[in-house]
Design a protein around this motif. Structure first.
Motif, PDB file in Angstrom:
ATOM      1  N   GLN A 126     -26.253 -13.512 -85.426  1.00 54.35           N
ATOM      2  CA  GLN A 126     -27.428 -13.894 -84.642  1.00 54.35           C
ATOM      3  C   GLN A 126     -28.637 -14.105 -85.550  1.00 54.35           C
ATOM      4  O   GLN A 126     -28.594 -13.783 -86.739  1.00 54.35           O
ATOM      5  CB  GLN A 126     -27.732 -12.819 -83.609  1.00 54.35           C
TER       6      GLN A 126
ATOM      7  N   LYS B 113     -26.225   6.079 -78.086  1.00 55.98           N
ATOM      8  CA  LYS B 113     -27.551   5.568 -78.464  1.00 55.98           C
ATOM      9  C   LYS B 113     -28.242   6.496 -79.458  1.00 55.98           C
ATOM     10  O   LYS B 113     -28.852   6.042 -80.411  1.00 55.98           O
ATOM     11  CB  LYS B 113     -28.454   5.434 -77.224  1.00 55.98           C
TER      12      LYS B 113
ATOM     13  N   PRO C 197     -33.204  -8.260 -85.882  1.00 52.96           N
ATOM     14  CA  PRO C 197     -32.362  -9.101 -85.024  1.00 52.96           C
ATOM     15  C   PRO C 197     -33.128  -9.482 -83.748  1.00 52.96           C
ATOM     16  O   PRO C 197     -33.926  -8.682 -83.250  1.00 52.96           O
ATOM     17  CB  PRO C 197     -31.171  -8.208 -84.692  1.00 52.96           C
TER      18      PRO C 197
ATOM     19  N   GLY D  91     -24.952  -6.479 -83.235  1.00 52.50           N
ATOM     20  CA  GLY D  91     -25.975  -6.898 -84.191  1.00 52.50           C
ATOM     21  C   GLY D  91     -27.160  -5.948 -84.264  1.00 52.50           C
ATOM     22  O   GLY D  91     -28.039  -6.112 -85.109  1.00 52.50           O
ATOM     23  N   GLY D  92     -27.182  -4.952 -83.381  1.00 48.04           N
ATOM     24  CA  GLY D  92     -28.344  -4.061 -83.322  1.00 48.04           C
ATOM     25  C   GLY D  92     -28.453  -3.189 -84.563  1.00 48.04           C
ATOM     26  O   GLY D  92     -27.471  -2.970 -85.274  1.00 48.04           O
ATOM     27  N   GLN D  93     -29.652  -2.690 -84.807  1.00 44.86           N
ATOM     28  CA  GLN D  93     -29.889  -1.888 -86.009  1.00 44.86           C
ATOM     29  C   GLN D  93     -29.519  -0.421 -85.815  1.00 44.86           C
ATOM     30  O   GLN D  93     -29.472   0.343 -86.774  1.00 44.86           O
ATOM     31  CB  GLN D  93     -31.346  -2.006 -86.438  1.00 44.86           C
ATOM     32  N   GLY D  94     -29.272  -0.037 -84.568  1.00 40.12           N
ATOM     33  CA  GLY D  94     -28.834   1.338 -84.297  1.00 40.12           C
ATOM     34  C   GLY D  94     -29.814   2.373 -84.820  1.00 40.12           C
ATOM     35  O   GLY D  94     -29.418   3.438 -85.306  1.00 40.12           O
ATOM     36  N   THR D  95     -31.091   2.082 -84.675  1.00 34.45           N
ATOM     37  CA  THR D  95     -32.120   2.945 -85.257  1.00 34.45           C
ATOM     38  C   THR D  95     -32.030   4.372 -84.745  1.00 34.45           C
ATOM     39  O   THR D  95     -32.128   5.335 -85.517  1.00 34.45           O
ATOM     40  CB  THR D  95     -33.527   2.402 -84.915  1.00 34.45           C
ATOM     41  N   ARG D  96     -31.847   4.502 -83.430  1.00 35.69           N
ATOM     42  CA  ARG D  96     -31.882   5.846 -82.847  1.00 35.69           C
ATOM     43  C   ARG D  96     -30.712   6.712 -83.310  1.00 35.69           C
ATOM     44  O   ARG D  96     -30.842   7.903 -83.484  1.00 35.69           O
ATOM     45  CB  ARG D  96     -31.882   5.749 -81.307  1.00 35.69           C
TER      46      ARG D  96
ATOM     47  N   LYS E  21     -23.372   0.304 -86.325  1.00 40.62           N
ATOM     48  CA  LYS E  21     -22.941   1.282 -85.311  1.00 40.62           C
ATOM     49  C   LYS E  21     -21.453   1.147 -84.981  1.00 40.62           C
ATOM     50  O   LYS E  21     -20.787   2.138 -84.675  1.00 40.62           O
ATOM     51  CB  LYS E  21     -23.768   1.080 -84.046  1.00 40.62           C
TER      52      LYS E  21
ATOM     53  N   GLY F 107     -32.522  -9.608 -80.685  1.00 39.43           N
ATOM     54  CA  GLY F 107     -32.081  -9.060 -79.392  1.00 39.43           C
ATOM     55  C   GLY F 107     -30.705  -9.588 -79.006  1.00 39.43           C
ATOM     56  O   GLY F 107     -30.267 -10.614 -79.517  1.00 39.43           O
TER      57      GLY F 107
ATOM     58  N   VAL G  60     -21.159  -7.558 -78.707  1.00 38.97           N
ATOM     59  CA  VAL G  60     -22.376  -7.704 -79.502  1.00 38.97           C
ATOM     60  C   VAL G  60     -22.571  -6.467 -80.365  1.00 38.97           C
ATOM     61  O   VAL G  60     -22.523  -5.336 -79.875  1.00 38.97           O
ATOM     62  CB  VAL G  60     -23.629  -8.024 -78.648  1.00 38.97           C
TER      63      VAL G  60
ATOM     64  N   VAL H   1     -21.100  -2.939 -78.351  1.00 39.42           N
ATOM     65  CA  VAL H   1     -20.230  -2.159 -79.230  1.00 39.42           C
ATOM     66  C   VAL H   1     -20.451  -0.646 -79.095  1.00 39.42           C
ATOM     67  O   VAL H   1     -19.653   0.144 -79.572  1.00 39.42           O
ATOM     68  CB  VAL H   1     -20.417  -2.620 -80.695  1.00 39.42           C
TER      69      VAL H   1
HETATM   70  P1  UTP Z   1     -29.678  -1.491 -78.186  1.00 34.30           P
HETATM   71  O1  UTP Z   1     -30.765  -2.249 -77.561  1.00 34.30           O
HETATM   72  O2  UTP Z   1     -29.319  -0.190 -77.594  1.00 34.30           O
HETATM   73  O3  UTP Z   1     -30.033  -1.345 -79.729  1.00 34.30           O
HETATM   74  O4  UTP Z   1     -28.412  -2.420 -78.264  1.00 34.30           O
HETATM   75  P2  UTP Z   1     -29.256  -0.656 -80.912  1.00 34.30           P
HETATM   76  O5  UTP Z   1     -29.405  -1.498 -82.107  1.00 34.30           O
HETATM   77  O6  UTP Z   1     -27.828  -0.325 -80.581  1.00 34.30           O
HETATM   78  O7  UTP Z   1     -30.012   0.703 -81.116  1.00 34.30           O
HETATM   79  P3  UTP Z   1     -31.567   1.032 -81.408  1.00 34.30           P
HETATM   80  O8  UTP Z   1     -32.346   0.581 -80.203  1.00 34.30           O
HETATM   81  O9  UTP Z   1     -31.969   0.351 -82.687  1.00 34.30           O
HETATM   82  O10 UTP Z   1     -31.534   2.529 -81.542  1.00 34.30           O
HETATM   83  C1  UTP Z   1     -27.453  -2.512 -77.266  1.00 34.30           C
HETATM   84  C2  UTP Z   1     -26.322  -3.363 -77.793  1.00 34.30           C
HETATM   85  O11 UTP Z   1     -26.795  -4.659 -78.112  1.00 34.30           O
HETATM   86  C3  UTP Z   1     -26.521  -4.975 -79.462  1.00 34.30           C
HETATM   87  C4  UTP Z   1     -26.319  -3.658 -80.178  1.00 34.30           C
HETATM   88  O12 UTP Z   1     -25.507  -3.820 -81.317  1.00 34.30           O
HETATM   89  C5  UTP Z   1     -25.662  -2.831 -79.075  1.00 34.30           C
HETATM   90  O13 UTP Z   1     -24.286  -3.133 -79.006  1.00 34.30           O
HETATM   91  N1  UTP Z   1     -27.652  -5.737 -80.015  1.00 34.30           N
HETATM   92  C6  UTP Z   1     -28.917  -5.283 -79.864  1.00 34.30           C
HETATM   93  C7  UTP Z   1     -27.384  -6.872 -80.717  1.00 34.30           C
HETATM   94  O14 UTP Z   1     -26.214  -7.281 -80.874  1.00 34.30           O
HETATM   95  N2  UTP Z   1     -28.427  -7.552 -81.258  1.00 34.30           N
HETATM   96  C8  UTP Z   1     -29.702  -7.156 -81.124  1.00 34.30           C
HETATM   97  O15 UTP Z   1     -30.601  -7.830 -81.645  1.00 34.30           O
HETATM   98  C9  UTP Z   1     -29.958  -5.983 -80.399  1.00 34.30           C
END
Ligand code: UTP
Length: 466
Positions: free
Chosen positions: A186, A397, A211, A106-111, A118, A213, A104, A243
């Motif tokens: 997603q 993170k 996204p 899809g996260g925004q990797g904000t932190r 990411k 989640g 997975v 990822v």
């Molecule tokens: P995290 O919840 O740690 O979020 O995702 P993040 O996007 O990496 O970082 P922040 O919170 O914005 O800083 C854990 C894993 O789940 C994936 C992320 O890509 C990461 O591999 N994920 C998270 C998704 O694929 N989709 C989502 O909507 C959220």
């Protein structure tokens, strides 16, 4: 604006402000906003915003929680399934092409604050390889090791999709055959203003969408045809990972074997928590079902409970690695409400009534996410398998400078692990010298021992690759 087809509904929900700039928008910008609006369930959003959906009483559940059925590192050989039997069964599944991988991303990797997805972050301590390359090469190496194909499904989101696809294409999928890689996207959920519950405009022509989640994977696998694709290929289990963990053992034979032999529908890899309040999900049994209770929902007195031998009672920390039965995902993906939404207080950029953009410095909005681990209570025979933290978990993170889970801490964890493998195989490595092993050269200590030519002395940064 009153002639807009969604006007009445928006007014009824108190959300008509989203059309504030509609008159001045070009046709394609209007179309975009219309598309976003028609995908929103306003009633659900209201319930989520007001927190009126039934949510579990985590504190009460935690108080009746017991440790989960687990294969523990300490007594792995004596467990109801031995490590050797698990490895054989896992290798058999891999050789027969019955296992697929899901990453997975899809996260925004904000932190982390990186300008790209990411997965593109250059993490390799010596190679500089990106997280995606490191992890995809593990899948390629596993397929080679077992002389089988191991399809990989990568989940992106609208925030990461285009760049991820372009990146994978530009690098020839890091060696994965085209047939063995599918990227699926997603869904999203709108963010709302935390004080007023109003939808947030990220721009005059766009809602603030995030996204939905990693739990969004379930619906997305169904909608995008991934489940069907895997079924046609005879896949009966999926190895899931995220990822942002370069130590992820994707498609680990022993984990797959425990899962298969225990006839588990969902297996979770865990680590023994080092401290009671560690920021990981806690795997527990409550009323006969397995759950993960987030660290933030676990009451401190429960977290602090100890066994007579002084070990933690709530010991199993989730590292977000699972094996899923394909039939289990098929069955649950048909149920729209199988995964609850969680509400998170976050910073979200917005345009105000004058069209001026603001980036807040404190959380101003609620985002709504589903978590894939909430599937656990639905799974029959769920088990957990304990692994050594240093071998399996180094999450990325936070940006460098933070105390934990940064690129530097993850790189150091990779160096330490690879150094250990090399030294165990007889290499002499000068103190402080970074070493990194490509998954294509060796996936584990056993392969390092097979490949390493002795004598071997390493005194400068070294990347071992084929
Ligand atoms: P995290 O919840 O740690 O979020 O995702 P993040 O996007 O990496 O970082 P922040 O919170 O914005 O800083 C854990 C894993 O789940 C994936 C992320 O890509 C990461 O591999 N994920 C998270 C998704 O694929 N989709 C989502 O909507 C959220």
């Amino acid at each position: 604006m009153t002639h807009h087809p969604l006007w009445q509904q928006l007014v009824a929900a108190g959300q008509q402000h989203v059309l504030r700039f509609y008159e001045e928008l070009a046709p394609d910008a209007r179309e975009q906003l219309d598309r976003q609006l028609s995908g929103i369930d306003l009633q659900l959003l209201q319930q989520l915003t007001n927190n009126t959906l039934a949510t579990p009483d985590w504190a009460a559940m935690a108080r009746r929680a017991t440790p989960p059925p687990a294969i523990r590192l300490d007594d792995r050989q004596a467990a109801f399934i031995s490590a050797a039997a698990a490895r054989r069964a896992g290798e058999e599944a891999l050789r027969a092409g019955r296992a697929a991988a899901i990453l997975v991303a899809g996260g925004q990797g904000t932190r982390l604050g990186f300008d790209h997805p990411k997965g593109m972050f250059p993490l390799g301590p010596v190679s500089g390889h990106a997280l995606l390359q490191i992890l995809i090469e593990k899948v390629v190496a596993t397929a080679r090791r077992y002389n089988a194909s191991v399809p990989l499904y990568v989940m992106t989101s609208p925030a990461t999709h285009t760049e991820t696809v372009a990146y994978l294409t530009a690098h020839d999928r890091f060696g994965l055959p085209a047939d063995d890689l599918r990227v699926f996207c997603q869904g999203t959920m709108p963010a709302v203003d935390a004080a007023t519950g109003k939808l947030i405009l990220a721009a005059k022509d766009s809602l603030a969408l995030a996204p939905d989640g990693h739990g969004g994977m379930l619906e997305a696998m169904n909608r995008s045809g991934v489940l069907e694709h895997a079924r046609e290929r005879g896949i009966d289990l999926f190895c899931y990972g995220q990822v942002d963990n370069p130590l992820l053992q994707l498609c680990h034979p022993e984990l797959i074997g425990y899962h298969a032999l225990a006839e588990s529908e969902m297996t979770t890899q865990v680590i023994r928590k080092a401290t009671p309040l560690e920021r990981v999900g806690n795997v527990v049994m409550v009323d006969g079902k397995m759950h993960i209770i987030e660290y933030s929902d676990l009451p401190e007195d429960v977290a602090l409970q100890r066994n007579p031998d002084d070990t933690l009672y709530v010991w199993a920390g989730s590292i977000a690695v699972h094996v899923f039965d394909a039939a289990f995902l098929q069955r649950t993906s048909c149920r729209a409400d199988v995964l609850p939404f969680h509400r998170a207080h976050k910073q979200v950029t917005y345009v105000d009534a004058q069209g001026v953009r603001h980036t807040p410095t404190a959380p101003n909005a609620f985002k709504f996410e589903r978590f894939i681990f909430d599937l656990l209570p639905q799974a029959h025979n769920a088990i957990v398998v304990e692994s050594e933290t240093a071998e399996v978990f180094a999450p990325v993170k936070n940006a460098d400078g933070a105390a934990t889970d940064t690129p530097t801490t993850a790189r150091n964890a990779m160096i330490r692990l690879h150094r250990r493998w090399l030294e165990a195989a007889g290499a002499q490595i000068a103190d402080g010298t970074p070493v990194e092993i490509s998954p294509l050269w060796a996936l584990d200590a056993e392969q390092v021992a097979e490949r390493l030519e002795l004598p071997c002395t390493i005194s400068q940064p070294t990347f071992l690759s084929p």
